[in-house]
Design an enzyme around this catalytic site. Structure first.
Site, PDB file in Angstrom:
ATOM      1  N   LYS B 100     -42.322  -6.984 -42.220  1.00  0.00           N
ATOM      2  CA  LYS B 100     -43.080  -7.507 -43.355  1.00  0.00           C
ATOM      3  C   LYS B 100     -44.000  -8.576 -42.780  1.00  0.00           C
ATOM      4  CE  LYS B 100     -42.939 -10.488 -47.320  1.00  0.00           C
ATOM      5  NZ  LYS B 100     -42.179 -11.326 -48.255  1.00  0.00           N
ATOM      6  N   GLY B 161     -42.319 -17.555 -54.995  1.00  0.00           N
ATOM      7  CA  GLY B 161     -41.353 -18.465 -55.610  1.00  0.00           C
ATOM      8  C   GLY B 161     -41.819 -19.107 -56.906  1.00  0.00           C
ATOM      9  N   ALA B 187     -43.660 -10.956 -54.419  1.00  0.00           N
ATOM     10  CA  ALA B 187     -43.785 -12.382 -54.758  1.00  0.00           C
ATOM     11  C   ALA B 187     -44.325 -12.645 -56.150  1.00  0.00           C
ATOM     12  CB  ALA B 187     -44.658 -13.129 -53.757  1.00  0.00           C
ATOM     13  N   GLY B 188     -43.736 -13.656 -56.777  1.00  0.00           N
ATOM     14  CA  GLY B 188     -44.249 -14.173 -58.043  1.00  0.00           C
ATOM     15  C   GLY B 188     -43.544 -13.698 -59.290  1.00  0.00           C
ATOM     16  N   ASN B 209     -37.131 -12.361 -54.200  1.00  0.00           N
ATOM     17  CA  ASN B 209     -36.056 -13.203 -53.656  1.00  0.00           C
ATOM     18  C   ASN B 209     -35.688 -14.293 -54.658  1.00  0.00           C
ATOM     19  OD1 ASN B 209     -35.427 -14.552 -50.321  1.00  0.00           O
ATOM     20  ND2 ASN B 209     -34.333 -14.975 -52.185  1.00  0.00           N
ATOM     21  N   THR B 210     -36.618 -15.223 -54.897  1.00  0.00           N
ATOM     22  CA  THR B 210     -36.308 -16.394 -55.715  1.00  0.00           C
ATOM     23  C   THR B 210     -35.869 -16.034 -57.137  1.00  0.00           C
ATOM     24  OG1 THR B 210     -37.989 -17.561 -54.448  1.00  0.00           O
ATOM     25  CG2 THR B 210     -37.207 -18.652 -56.435  1.00  0.00           C
TER      26      THR B 210
END
Lengths: 72, 259
Positions: B100, B161, B187-188, B209-210
């Protein structure tokens, strides 16, 4: 060979004195690191696992040892 | 009823949810969230070993690599050189040529440096890597990354995040029209409806992830995200109805009781 004669190298940014005839394999064994789960760079060049035994330390070498950590 | 599988390079995935391994309160919590999510690929970062710290169990022992592939990242790399070296270290440490690719251009937004990402991608593809680049929701950048041989493109929904959700669904739609490699929203994403929305648009997969690790109950959120991704994807494959301004009765208008 004079095993007591030591050379100064950097490991992950820290100065260390090690026997002058050591290979990267000796270093990994000394640090009790599983070579299957790390990557080692010598002077910013990745040294593949099969070459650890035949790559010998020289004075001033910068050795960096990396592993996987949590990330996104 | 058959579901289309996700194909990236030479690998086929049943799950369209790619998860991170960062920010979990414990390795066991992470492992449980991965299990519940059904994920088949997780990202990891590559960092220097702390030689002063007491020996710890590797995070890798909490990832069932028979079921879950590792996707190392080049997170926190700000230059082409750092990213290429990190990818080479990852290949050696984890025995995978998948990467990645992240080349960050700005520490506050963590937006990618698109020019540097393209340059690093070219080098890594020449070295035999399967490159999955994190990129802005920029259709031109995505086209260029596909043209040089990236096996997927990973436009952000919003800053890493941030949990802001999909800030520009129209750009994602344009990207989906203009590239033929998998489009993975990276992301986001903040909540399950964000994930479902991305999949309804036709995205191939989501990387997060977050949104899971930072939830009050990460395991329950992992389940919710799995359900959202599956629902959104099924909705996309089923084909939604066209939007109309006026009503269109569902029950017959004829035969109603006469006064």
């Amino acid at each position: 060979m004079d095993k007591l004669h030591k050379i100064e190298i950097q490991i992950n940014g820290e100065s260390q004195w090690l026997p002058q005839d050591w290979s990267l394999q000796d270093l990994v064994s000394e640090l009790k690191i599983n070579p299957q789960q790390v990557a080692i760079a010598k002077n910013l060049e990745v040294i593949v696992r099969s070459q650890l035994k035949t790559t010998f330390l020289k004075p001033g070498d910068q050795i960096e040892i990396f592993h996987a950590v949590g990330g996104g | 009823m058959q579901n289309q599988k996700l194909q990236i390079s030479n690998k086929t995935f049943h799950s369209r949810l790619i998860l991170g391994t960062g920010k979990y309160s414990s390795n066991t919590m992470m492992q449980e969230a991965h299990e519940v999510s059904g994920t088949q690929m997780v990202t990891v970062a590559i960092r220097r070993i702390d030689l002063k710290a007491p020996p710890q169990e590797s995070m890798l022992s909490y990832i069932n690599q028979d079921k879950i592939a590792l996707l190392p990242n080049t997170a926190a790399c700000f230059t082409v050189k750092e990213a290429v070296q990190t990818a080479q270290l990852a290949r050696e440490a984890l025995k995978t040529n998948w990467i990645k690719l992240e080349v960050i251009g700005d520490p506050k937004t963590l937006f990618p440096d698109v020019a540097a990402t393209l340059e690093a991608a070219k080098i890594l593809i020449d070295e035999g890597f399967v490159v999955l680049p994190y990129v802005l929701d920029d259709p031109v950048a995505c086209q260029k990354l596909e043209a040089i041989g990236c096996q997927a493109v990973m436009p952000l929904a919003a800053p890493i995040g941030s949990g802001l959700g999909i800030r520009n669904p129209y750009n994602l739609k344009i990207i989906l029209e203009q590239v033929s490699v998998p489009v993975i929203v990276d992301a986001g994403v903040g909540c399950p409806s964000d994930a479902a929305r991305a999949m309804e648009l036709g995205c191939s997969a989501l990387l997060m992830n977050t949104a899971i690790a930072g939830a009050n109950d990460p395991v329950k959120m992992a389940l919710a995200m799995r359900q959202a991704v599956e629902a959104g994807r099924n909705g996309f494959e089923a084909g939604r109805i066209a939007k109309k301004l006026y009503a269109n009765a569902s029950s017959p208008m004829e035969g109603v009781i006469q006064p």
